[in-house]
Design a protein around this motif. Structure first.
Motif, PDB file in Angstrom:
ATOM      1  N   GLN A  48       0.688  -1.339   0.589  1.00 59.59           N
ATOM      2  CA  GLN A  48      -0.278   0.018  -0.302  1.00 59.59           C
ATOM      3  C   GLN A  48       0.194   1.629   0.043  1.00 59.59           C
ATOM      4  O   GLN A  48       0.350   2.247  -1.065  1.00 59.59           O
ATOM      5  CB  GLN A  48      -0.618  -0.135   1.101  1.00 59.59           C
ATOM      6  CG  GLN A  48      -1.658  -1.437   1.177  1.00 59.59           C
ATOM      7  CD  GLN A  48      -2.862  -1.485  -0.124  1.00 59.59           C
ATOM      8  OE1 GLN A  48      -3.455   0.089  -0.180  1.00 59.59           O
ATOM      9  NE2 GLN A  48      -3.263  -2.022  -0.703  1.00 59.59           N
ATOM     10  N   LYS A  51       2.282   1.707  -3.474  1.00 57.21           N
ATOM     11  CA  LYS A  51       0.321   2.618  -4.257  1.00 57.21           C
ATOM     12  C   LYS A  51       0.119   3.864  -3.970  1.00 57.21           C
ATOM     13  O   LYS A  51      -0.373   4.652  -4.928  1.00 57.21           O
ATOM     14  CB  LYS A  51      -0.362   1.423  -4.763  1.00 57.21           C
ATOM     15  CG  LYS A  51      -0.422   0.069  -4.745  1.00 57.21           C
ATOM     16  CD  LYS A  51      -1.870  -0.523  -4.357  1.00 57.21           C
ATOM     17  CE  LYS A  51      -1.781  -2.437  -5.133  1.00 57.21           C
ATOM     18  NZ  LYS A  51      -2.994  -3.112  -4.907  1.00 57.21           N
ATOM     19  N   GLN A  54       3.055   5.728  -5.900  1.00 55.60           N
ATOM     20  CA  GLN A  54       2.880   6.066  -7.341  1.00 55.60           C
ATOM     21  C   GLN A  54       1.748   6.485  -7.758  1.00 55.60           C
ATOM     22  O   GLN A  54       1.199   7.286  -8.915  1.00 55.60           O
ATOM     23  CB  GLN A  54       2.910   4.955  -7.727  1.00 55.60           C
ATOM     24  CG  GLN A  54       3.530   3.542  -7.682  1.00 55.60           C
ATOM     25  CD  GLN A  54       3.589   1.515  -8.145  1.00 55.60           C
ATOM     26  OE1 GLN A  54       4.724   1.504  -8.342  1.00 55.60           O
ATOM     27  NE2 GLN A  54       2.439   1.566  -8.332  1.00 55.60           N
ATOM     28  N   SER A  55       0.473   6.439  -7.090  1.00 54.46           N
ATOM     29  CA  SER A  55      -0.340   8.131  -7.462  1.00 54.46           C
ATOM     30  C   SER A  55      -0.314   9.742  -7.403  1.00 54.46           C
ATOM     31  O   SER A  55      -0.588   9.802  -8.021  1.00 54.46           O
ATOM     32  CB  SER A  55      -1.481   7.460  -5.782  1.00 54.46           C
ATOM     33  OG  SER A  55      -2.827   8.532  -5.858  1.00 54.46           O
TER      34      SER A  55
END
Length: 192
Positions: A48, A51, A54-55
């Motif tokens: 997470q 992620k 990367q968001s």
């Protein structure tokens, strides 16, 4: 008489159960179940953080695409890397997780690419990162029904991180399918 016997038996059984603790086997079963659940959930939980990082890149590269489209409408050209600040995004070219830039653009250009590559805190490319690279491409296109000029954009994500042998967003180049921007054929996926 039978009811007295039943009451005494139930009393004896409940009292016996209260005096006992957990057996070693019961404790082992519970520990094994917790271990299995942890083994399943832990990798998902640890991923997470990546992620979320990367968001940031997806959002920034997508914003760069939209800003280039607006910049083209106002200036009849795409901004190049030297005009990054003129896109009016208010983002830095290097954050703790990614470095951002523009490939192509400038006067008389019909295409421009943006990239978000994993970086170390100083903006240097991080080739050992588990983060994926991102690329956005904006191209000048034409609406076939009206022959009107328009800008088309695509956002691409690397299928693997640079550490796993994938190329950078900066090195992916500008890819077109006719006049339509597209992701590189291998190692990249179109997000939008």
């Amino acid at each position: 008489m039978k009811t007295d016997l039943k009451v005494k038996l139930l009393k004896h059984l409940t009292q016996k159960k209260q005096d006992e603790g957990f057996t070693l086997i019961e404790l082992l079963v519970v520990i094994i179940i917790i271990g299995i659940l942890s083994a399943i959930a832990l990798p998902s939980f640890l991923n997470q953080a990546n992620k979320a990082k990367q968001s940031e890149a997806k959002t920034y590269v997508g914003s760069m695409n939209r800003a280039q489209q607006a910049y083209y409408l106002e200036n009849d050209e795409f901004a190049n890397d030297g005009k990054f600040g003129q896109l009016g995004l208010g983002i830095r070219t290097a954050t703790d997780n990614y470095r951002y830039g523009i490939t192509g653009g400038g006067e008389n250009s019909t295409t421009v690419a943006h990239y978000g590559d994993p970086a170390k805190g100083n903006g240097e490319l991080n080739t050992a990162s588990a983060l994926k690279a991102y690329q956005g491409v904006v191209a000048l296109g034409q609406i076939s029904e009206t022959s009107e000029a328009t800008t088309l954009a695509v956002l691409c994500e690397a299928l693997q991180s640079i550490a796993q042998g994938n190329e950078t967003g900066e090195g992916a180049g500008i890819n077109l399918d006719g006049l339509n921007p597209k992701c590189k054929d291998s190692g990249w996926e179109e997000l939008g």
